[in-house]
Design a protein around this motif. Structure first.
Motif, PDB file in Angstrom:
ATOM      1  N   SER A 126      10.350   2.226  -4.622  1.00  0.00           N
ATOM      2  CA  SER A 126       9.074   2.070  -5.310  1.00  0.00           C
ATOM      3  C   SER A 126       8.784   0.587  -5.431  1.00  0.00           C
ATOM      4  N   GLY A 127       7.624   0.195  -4.977  1.00  0.00           N
ATOM      5  CA  GLY A 127       7.325  -1.219  -4.863  1.00  0.00           C
ATOM      6  C   GLY A 127       6.649  -1.832  -6.066  1.00  0.00           C
ATOM      7  N   ALA A 128       5.950  -2.896  -5.809  1.00  0.00           N
ATOM      8  CA  ALA A 128       5.433  -3.775  -6.857  1.00  0.00           C
ATOM      9  C   ALA A 128       4.360  -3.121  -7.718  1.00  0.00           C
ATOM     10  N   THR A 129       4.361  -3.501  -8.987  1.00  0.00           N
ATOM     11  CA  THR A 129       3.251  -3.186  -9.876  1.00  0.00           C
ATOM     12  C   THR A 129       2.093  -4.129  -9.538  1.00  0.00           C
ATOM     13  N   ALA A 144      11.242  -8.915  -5.026  1.00  0.00           N
ATOM     14  CA  ALA A 144      10.230  -8.182  -4.266  1.00  0.00           C
ATOM     15  C   ALA A 144      10.430  -8.356  -2.770  1.00  0.00           C
ATOM     16  N   ALA A 145      10.786  -9.569  -2.342  1.00  0.00           N
ATOM     17  CA  ALA A 145      11.038  -9.824  -0.921  1.00  0.00           C
ATOM     18  C   ALA A 145      12.232  -9.014  -0.436  1.00  0.00           C
ATOM     19  N   ASN A 146      13.242  -8.893  -1.277  1.00  0.00           N
ATOM     20  CA  ASN A 146      14.432  -8.129  -0.915  1.00  0.00           C
ATOM     21  C   ASN A 146      14.108  -6.637  -0.791  1.00  0.00           C
ATOM     22  N   VAL A 147      13.288  -6.129  -1.709  1.00  0.00           N
ATOM     23  CA  VAL A 147      12.879  -4.720  -1.637  1.00  0.00           C
ATOM     24  C   VAL A 147      12.021  -4.480  -0.396  1.00  0.00           C
ATOM     25  N   LYS A 195       0.824  -1.205   0.000  1.00  0.00           N
ATOM     26  CA  LYS A 195       0.000   0.000   0.000  1.00  0.00           C
ATOM     27  C   LYS A 195       0.864   1.263   0.000  1.00  0.00           C
ATOM     28  N   ALA A 196       1.994   1.200   0.694  1.00  0.00           N
ATOM     29  CA  ALA A 196       2.846   2.383   0.826  1.00  0.00           C
ATOM     30  C   ALA A 196       3.717   2.622  -0.395  1.00  0.00           C
TER      31      ALA A 196
END
Length: 526
Positions: free
Chosen positions: A311-314, A338-341, A289-290
């Protein structure tokens, strides 16, 4: 002379009479054989006619539904595009679940008919794991590729979307064996929770609670603590794992071990904190969400030098939670990247140093001081369900059921932490539920590089895939041992992602891998 002549005359006159009788008998036999042949043909025709009717009757939708007693198959079929479509065409059961005629139809019908009859008359339908039957691995045995292609001969119609064209092009050119149901698993039996399309509302539309944490947990000593994610009501427990040494890997005589688990070698580790449970959907969605990137295209790089630029996941395709529920269930289908981010983001918002565990840290925490195949008593050779006799003479699995969510008790989906008891260090689901990412690159001979000992090893310097540990709800007992190793399969886990380039955030074909976090103590913590 006269007597002799008369006898010869008499003898010569009798020969034709005997031949005539034999000829008559042969003629009678031939006529009888002809009638038998004609009657045989008639009998065959009758059998063929009745056999054709029998095949037709036992191939009808009504007959199929009378035997297949799994939950609501007829209703889901009638809601699918194989029944409910604009053209009014109905695709019948056997058109998908049997090979086409002249492609092993009779053999396929006999094989499936025997198995169906066995299940219907000799098994309790309530004891069958229907969720497992829905998985792709099982469905491949009941849906025939050739049957799909008989109807769908044109894979590139003008109405096909760009993503559809990309997916069908990949199917047509891939060297790997792909099935239509890799993408279209639910086309024959509709599931309202499953959508193979961009899920732009995932994790965003859910309401945010009013009670929020204003700051993260403050720690001054090396002991267990509960982390708080600021701006959310999400918290999670971290367990302090003291420094120590252990023997990593499995000995040669461990039942069902694999070659990449040895040789056993001594490893020494500094103290660290590790999440008591796997990262939950509540925790991961706080990050999503963030940071989620609704507009950014896949493959666009993000500058990680500036932590404020995280900036996270699409948006994912479909429902990453598989409709099993979110909350305290482990988050799944995100990539290692994604887990690393996520760990980078968590470090930023809490002011601590979070990361993925090393393989050595993971095994040390999992063993909890044990040196046996599991951290509890049990022989993998007796717990395994692999092999014909194991399916008939089932072992006592009450012990492993207490500590591990695996193939034997999972109903083919994840479970919440309360489903199992913790290991000696207090961690839950180390050996099952979902396999877990580690930070190490994978190599099969990692342990052979230096068997004299390690201090805080971080794995090999080269490789293309990452280590995963712990087994999952899909795993047999052999693969949930403390020393069992696995690794990511990036290409195979992105087969049905139609995007070009494919997602760096979400796996389209892996539903049983997640992760837990490690936190490093700083120099002021004692």
């Amino acid at each position: 002379m006269t007597v002799t002549f008369e006898l010869q005359k008499l003898y010569s006159e009798k020969v034709p009479m005997t031949s005539l009788k034999i000829s008559k008998r042969s003629s009678t036999k031939r006529k009888a054989s002809l009638w038998y042949f004609i009657l045989g043909i008639i009998a065959c025709l009758v059998l063929l006619a009745s056999g054709e009717k029998f095949l037709s009757y036992t191939s009808s939708d009504k007959y199929c539904m009378s035997c297949h007693v799994h939950p609501v198959p007829e209703q889901n079929w009638k809601l699918s595009t194989h029944y409910n479509n604009k053209s009014g065409t109905i695709v019948h059961c056997v058109e998908c679940h049997l090979p086409p005629k002249n492609h092993g139809y009779i053999y396929g019908k006999a094989k499936h008919g025997f198995k169906d009859a066995y299940g219907y008359y000799l098994k309790d339908s309530a004891s069958i794991n229907w969720e497992e039957k829905k998985l792709l691995e099982k469905a491949k045995g009941y849906v025939y590729e050739q049957s799909c292609l008989v109807c769908h001969q044109n894979l590139f119609p003008v109405t096909l979307s760009v993503n559809g064209n990309n997916a069908h092009l990949f199917y047509s050119t891939s060297k790997e064996k792909l099935n239509c149901i890799n993408c279209h698993l639910y086309v024959g039996h509709y599931d309202r929770y499953v959508k193979h399309e961009k899920n732009t509302g995932f994790g965003i539309t859910e309401s945010i609670p009013s009670v929020l944490f204003k700051e993260p947990a403050k720690i001054s000593r090396f002991e267990n603590f509960t982390e708080q994610i600021p701006g959310t009501n999400v918290s999670f427990d971290m367990i302090a794992v003291p420094e120590g040494s252990f023997n990593m890997g499995s000995p040669d005589d461990e039942p069902l071990r694999k070659p990449d688990e040895g040789p056993v070698h001594k490893v020494t580790l500094s103290g660290f904190w590790m999440g008591k449970i796997e990262v939950t959907w509540d925790e991961y969605l706080a990050f999503f969400k963030a940071t989620s990137s609704q507009g950014r295209m896949e493959g666009q790089a993000v500058n990680r030098k500036n932590v404020d630029a995280i900036s996270g996941a699409t948006p994912p395709w479909g429902a990453p939670d598989q409709s099993w529920g979110k909350g305290q269930r482990p988050a799944i289908t995100m990539t290692w990247y994604a887990a690393n981010v996520y760990c980078q983001w968590l470090s930023k918002v809490t002011g601590k140093k979070y990361r993925l565990p090393t393989e050595a840290e993971w095994e040390y925490a999992c063993r909890g001081g044990s040196v046996t195949p599991y951290f509890f008593k049990g022989d993998p050779g007796k717990f395994t369900s692999e092999g014909f006799f194991r399916k008939i003479f089932k072992p006592d699995t009450s012990i492993i059921f207490t500590y591990v969510v695996y193939k034997g008790n999972s109903l083919s989906k994840t479970e919440e932490p309360s489903f199992v008891k913790p290991n000696p260090f207090g961690f839950k689901n180390m050996l099952g539920n979902v396999a877990e990412f580690c930070s190490d690159l994978y190599q099969s001979d990692t342990y052979k590089i230096d068997s004299l000992g390690y201090t805080n090893p971080k794995g090999p310097y080269t490789g293309t895939e990452r280590v995963i540990r712990g087994g999952s709800f899909k795993s047999d007992a052999r693969d949930v041992r403390s020393a069992s190793r696995g690794y990511t399969r990036t290409q195979a886990w992105l087969v049905t992602d139609p995007q070009m380039p494919k997602s760096i955030w979400w796996y389209s074909d892996c539903i049983d891998v997640g992760f837990r976090v490690v936190c490093e103590p700083d120099s002021t913590i004692h």
